[in-house]
Design a protein around this motif. Structure first.
Motif, PDB file in Angstrom:
ATOM      1  N   LYS A 433       0.915  -1.293   0.053  1.00 32.09           N
ATOM      2  CA  LYS A 433       0.093  -0.087  -0.204  1.00 32.09           C
ATOM      3  C   LYS A 433       0.896   1.179   0.034  1.00 32.09           C
ATOM      4  N   GLY A 434       0.261   2.444  -0.055  1.00 31.90           N
ATOM      5  CA  GLY A 434       0.926   3.604  -0.250  1.00 31.90           C
ATOM      6  C   GLY A 434       1.290   4.228   1.184  1.00 31.90           C
ATOM      7  N   TYR A 435       1.527   5.440   1.136  1.00 31.24           N
ATOM      8  CA  TYR A 435       2.202   6.071   2.448  1.00 31.24           C
ATOM      9  C   TYR A 435       0.779   6.172   3.214  1.00 31.24           C
ATOM     10  N   SER A 436      -0.421   6.277   2.779  1.00 32.25           N
ATOM     11  CA  SER A 436      -1.595   6.202   3.804  1.00 32.25           C
ATOM     12  C   SER A 436      -2.082   5.074   4.417  1.00 32.25           C
ATOM     13  N   GLY A 437      -1.464   4.053   3.843  1.00 27.62           N
ATOM     14  CA  GLY A 437      -1.798   2.690   4.562  1.00 27.62           C
ATOM     15  C   GLY A 437      -3.275   2.193   4.070  1.00 27.62           C
ATOM     16  N   VAL A 438      -3.817   2.762   2.746  1.00 31.31           N
ATOM     17  CA  VAL A 438      -5.052   2.460   2.372  1.00 31.31           C
ATOM     18  C   VAL A 438      -4.893   1.530   1.023  1.00 31.31           C
ATOM     19  N   GLU A 439      -5.667   0.667   0.769  1.00 33.87           N
ATOM     20  CA  GLU A 439      -5.862  -0.082  -0.349  1.00 33.87           C
ATOM     21  C   GLU A 439      -6.172   0.744  -1.565  1.00 33.87           C
ATOM     22  N   ASN A 440      -5.665   0.479  -2.499  1.00 37.81           N
ATOM     23  CA  ASN A 440      -5.859   1.268  -3.938  1.00 37.81           C
ATOM     24  C   ASN A 440      -6.758   0.579  -4.646  1.00 37.81           C
ATOM     25  N   LEU A 441      -7.921   0.924  -4.664  1.00 37.76           N
ATOM     26  CA  LEU A 441      -9.116   0.333  -5.357  1.00 37.76           C
ATOM     27  C   LEU A 441      -8.973   0.273  -6.907  1.00 37.76           C
ATOM     28  N   LEU A 442      -7.911   1.283  -7.574  1.00 38.68           N
ATOM     29  CA  LEU A 442      -7.616   1.015  -9.070  1.00 38.68           C
ATOM     30  C   LEU A 442      -6.994  -0.210  -9.371  1.00 38.68           C
ATOM     31  N   PHE A 443      -6.065  -0.579  -8.612  1.00 37.53           N
ATOM     32  CA  PHE A 443      -5.517  -1.916  -8.774  1.00 37.53           C
ATOM     33  C   PHE A 443      -6.384  -2.941  -8.843  1.00 37.53           C
ATOM     34  N   PHE A 444      -7.655  -2.953  -8.419  1.00 38.09           N
ATOM     35  CA  PHE A 444      -8.850  -4.062  -8.617  1.00 38.09           C
ATOM     36  C   PHE A 444      -9.726  -4.003  -9.622  1.00 38.09           C
ATOM     37  N   GLN A 445      -9.539  -2.813 -10.465  1.00 36.27           N
ATOM     38  CA  GLN A 445     -10.434  -2.292 -11.466  1.00 36.27           C
ATOM     39  C   GLN A 445     -10.358  -3.386 -12.690  1.00 36.27           C
ATOM     40  N   GLU A 446     -11.367  -3.645 -13.421  1.00 39.13           N
ATOM     41  CA  GLU A 446     -11.249  -4.500 -14.659  1.00 39.13           C
ATOM     42  C   GLU A 446     -10.220  -4.006 -15.813  1.00 39.13           C
ATOM     43  N   ASN A 447     -10.281  -2.639 -15.788  1.00 42.40           N
ATOM     44  CA  ASN A 447      -9.273  -1.987 -17.099  1.00 42.40           C
ATOM     45  C   ASN A 447      -7.950  -1.588 -16.289  1.00 42.40           C
ATOM     46  N   CYS A 448      -7.647  -2.494 -15.169  1.00 41.58           N
ATOM     47  CA  CYS A 448      -6.040  -2.218 -14.797  1.00 41.58           C
ATOM     48  C   CYS A 448      -5.437  -3.628 -14.700  1.00 41.58           C
ATOM     49  N   SER A 449      -4.264  -3.475 -15.230  1.00 45.22           N
ATOM     50  CA  SER A 449      -3.366  -4.611 -15.173  1.00 45.22           C
ATOM     51  C   SER A 449      -1.941  -4.195 -14.370  1.00 45.22           C
ATOM     52  N   MET A 450      -1.526  -5.129 -13.545  1.00 44.08           N
ATOM     53  CA  MET A 450      -0.098  -4.571 -12.636  1.00 44.08           C
ATOM     54  C   MET A 450       1.135  -5.342 -13.643  1.00 44.08           C
ATOM     55  N   VAL A 451       2.111  -4.470 -13.520  1.00 43.52           N
ATOM     56  CA  VAL A 451       3.361  -4.892 -14.087  1.00 43.52           C
ATOM     57  C   VAL A 451       4.210  -4.885 -13.039  1.00 43.52           C
ATOM     58  N   TYR A 452       4.506  -5.882 -12.515  1.00 41.83           N
ATOM     59  CA  TYR A 452       5.220  -6.263 -11.070  1.00 41.83           C
ATOM     60  C   TYR A 452       6.810  -6.112 -11.421  1.00 41.83           C
ATOM     61  N   GLY A 453       7.616  -5.494 -10.739  1.00 39.02           N
ATOM     62  CA  GLY A 453       9.187  -5.405 -11.007  1.00 39.02           C
ATOM     63  C   GLY A 453       9.752  -4.159 -10.733  1.00 39.02           C
ATOM     64  N   ASP A 454      10.781  -3.983 -10.716  1.00 35.68           N
ATOM     65  CA  ASP A 454      11.640  -2.831 -10.279  1.00 35.68           C
ATOM     66  C   ASP A 454      11.309  -2.051 -11.819  1.00 35.68           C
ATOM     67  N   ALA A 455      11.223  -0.545 -11.398  1.00 35.45           N
ATOM     68  CA  ALA A 455      10.870   0.189 -12.546  1.00 35.45           C
ATOM     69  C   ALA A 455      12.042   0.167 -13.673  1.00 35.45           C
ATOM     70  N   GLN A 456      13.095   0.053 -13.305  1.00 34.51           N
ATOM     71  CA  GLN A 456      14.442   0.190 -14.312  1.00 34.51           C
ATOM     72  C   GLN A 456      14.345  -1.182 -14.962  1.00 34.51           C
ATOM     73  N   VAL A 458      11.715  -3.093 -15.681  1.00 36.64           N
ATOM     74  CA  VAL A 458      10.327  -2.866 -16.524  1.00 36.64           C
ATOM     75  C   VAL A 458      10.531  -2.247 -17.751  1.00 36.64           C
ATOM     76  N   MET A 459      11.068  -0.941 -17.582  1.00 34.56           N
ATOM     77  CA  MET A 459      11.360  -0.144 -18.654  1.00 34.56           C
ATOM     78  C   MET A 459      12.351  -0.571 -19.908  1.00 34.56           C
ATOM     79  N   THR A 460      13.192  -1.360 -19.419  1.00 36.41           N
ATOM     80  CA  THR A 460      14.254  -1.968 -20.206  1.00 36.41           C
ATOM     81  C   THR A 460      13.486  -2.960 -21.044  1.00 36.41           C
ATOM     82  N   SER A 461      12.716  -3.921 -20.485  1.00 39.23           N
ATOM     83  CA  SER A 461      11.899  -4.798 -21.000  1.00 39.23           C
ATOM     84  C   SER A 461      10.843  -4.389 -22.024  1.00 39.23           C
ATOM     85  N   MET A 462      10.284  -3.001 -21.665  1.00 38.80           N
ATOM     86  CA  MET A 462       9.416  -2.206 -22.438  1.00 38.80           C
ATOM     87  C   MET A 462      10.151  -1.692 -23.718  1.00 38.80           C
TER      88      MET A 462
END
Length: 471
Positions: A433-456, A458-462
């Protein structure tokens, strides 16, 4: 006499450069020249001060000679250290550095006040009262900024709270104010010096006690507040010393810091009192609203290919991008998309990152053009007509719970409308979760997909996935 006239004119010139520099800093495109202009103003003010002192030494005040030598040594050591550290500081450590520099400014104002309060003679009551107020604010800024630095740097990992803490803090503050009043009344006596020492100890302690209970999520606002404190303290000490350059510089910094603090609190839909005295961030879960749906993951290459064939993409950077130091790779990916005819924009939330403007500086470091970077108010309406929103390392600033969940601690906070895009990809290390400790509802939406990994990574793969399409 000539030196005094030069001092007055240089103070006016320095003040003009400070104000001009601050105006230029209002836009990322002109911020660098604004910083240079303000820096030149500071050089002018310091040089004029030394000119006056040299004039006094030549007039027969030999005691000032030693002080001048010490001041020059301090200037060289402090300037050299700041230049060295500033050139080497990592982007993720920039907020910590800013917090420390805020504190040093407040500490300098408090040190000036300490010299004034330790002097002999009765002194003017108004000047002494202003000196004490500046000393209180500067001391709080010094120790409070140090605690903010420790929180941002991970030295202090959790807020420190106990029952009756606000009452204890109130008693310490009231006692410190009374000691300051007594120090003014008894100025010039042995008791006055003793009371002044106790006053400074109380003020320094209150800065620590005021900042320790505040959660890490609120540190950007706290840094901005202490920046305002430092400016106010410098302005007050400038009045006590009858130094126009200090007064104007302090007022400019104080007013700018206050306005920024108010704007940031507004961007979080919270009052400053709530920031300073609530337990924000000590919650678990997302309030009373049930989380519907499930998190879906996808490969970085699949997300990249989808963006390659999209018409429009909005990228939302967050602190995770800074941690991974992936801004250069991100811009390389953006240029590939632009070459393919994709309309790419960046959306910046006012409190993204760990300090005001953190994301703007991060993108500027990578060479991202200013004309494709937009503030929240300027781009939010565009998300509904956007093919893909790419969220990298951001969390609370894109959480729809801020709109829908009245029991959530972030309810009412203006957010970026990433959830309204046709497709959302979130680059994130894990499911935390983020700083607030709140679950992010965006992550559970139908139009959302998670790309797990270090951003560096992930961007190299992209980048590679898009390049392979053209092979």
């Amino acid at each position: 006499m000539v030196a005094q006239h030069i001092m007055g004119l240089s103070g006016l010139l320095a003040a003009g450069l400070f104000i001009f520099g601050l105006k230029r800093m209002s836009s990322p495109a002109t911020a660098l020249s604004g910083i240079v202009a303000a820096g030149v103003g500071m050089v002018v003010a310091v040089a004029a001060s030394f000119l006056v002192v040299f004039d006094l030494v030549q007039a027969g005040n030999a005691e000032l000679g030693t002080n001048v030598a010490l001041a020059l040594i301090a200037l060289v050591l402090g300037g050299g250290w700041a230049w060295w550290r500033g050139s080497k500081v990592a982007m993720t450590a920039m907020p910590q550095m800013v917090a420390l520099y805020n504190g040093m400014g407040g500490g300098a104002a408090a040190a000036i006040a300490a010299v004034e309060l330790s002097g002999t003679g009765r002194g003017a009551s108004l000047a002494l009262a202003v000196t004490v107020i500046g000393a209180l604010i500067g001391s709080v800024s010094l120790t409070g900024s140090i605690i903010a630095w420790a929180k941002l740097d991970g030295k202090i990992k959790k807020p420190w709270r106990f029952g009756g803490q606000r009452l204890v803090n109130g008693v310490v503050f009231a006692a410190t104010v009374l000691l300051g009043i007594a120090a003014v009344v008894l100025h010039g006596t042995a008791d006055g010096v003793s009371l002044a020492i106790l006053f400074f100890l109380g003020a320094l302690a209150f800065g620590i006690m005021m900042t320790l209970p505040i959660g890490g999520a609120d540190m950007p606002v706290v840094i901005s507040l202490y920046n305002a404190f430092t400016g106010l303290a410098v302005g007050l000490e400038g009045f006590a010393l009858q130094n126009p350059a200090l007064m104007i510089a302090g007022m400019v910094v104080g007013s700018a810091g206050t306005l920024l603090t108010v704007l940031m609190a507004k961007a979080m839909n919270r009052s400053l009192v709530n920031v300073l005295f609530s337990n924000f961030g000590d919650v678990s879960g997302g309030g009373g609203e049930d989380v519907k749906g499930e998190m879906k993951s996808t490969d970085a290459s699949d997300a990249a290919i989808n963006m390659r064939y999209a018409s429009s993409v909005i990228i939302i950077p967050g602190y995770g991008l800074a941690v991974a130091q992936a801004q250069q790779k991100l811009y390389e990916f953006v240029k590939l998309l632009q070459t393919a005819g994709v309309d790419v924009k960046f959306a910046i939330h006012p409190v993204a990152g760990r300090m005001p403007g953190h994301m703007n500086v991060l993108l500027a470091e990578a060479g991202v053009p200013y004309d494709i970077i937009f503030d929240m108010d300027d781009i939010n309406a565009t998300f509904a007509n956007t093919d893909v929103a790419l969220v990298i390392g951001a969390n609370d600033v894109v959480n729809p719970a801020a709109r829908t969940d009245k029991s959530s601690p972030i309810y009412g906070m203006p957010i970026l409308n990433a959830d309204q895009a046709r497709q959302v990809y979130v680059v994130k290390r894990g499911q935390g979760k983020g700083y607030s400790g709140v679950e992010n509802l965006l992550f559970f939406q139908e139009n959302c997909s998670m790309v797990y990994g270090d951003a560096q990574a992930v961007m190299t793969s992209m980048i590679q996935a898009v390049k392979d399409l053209g092979a």
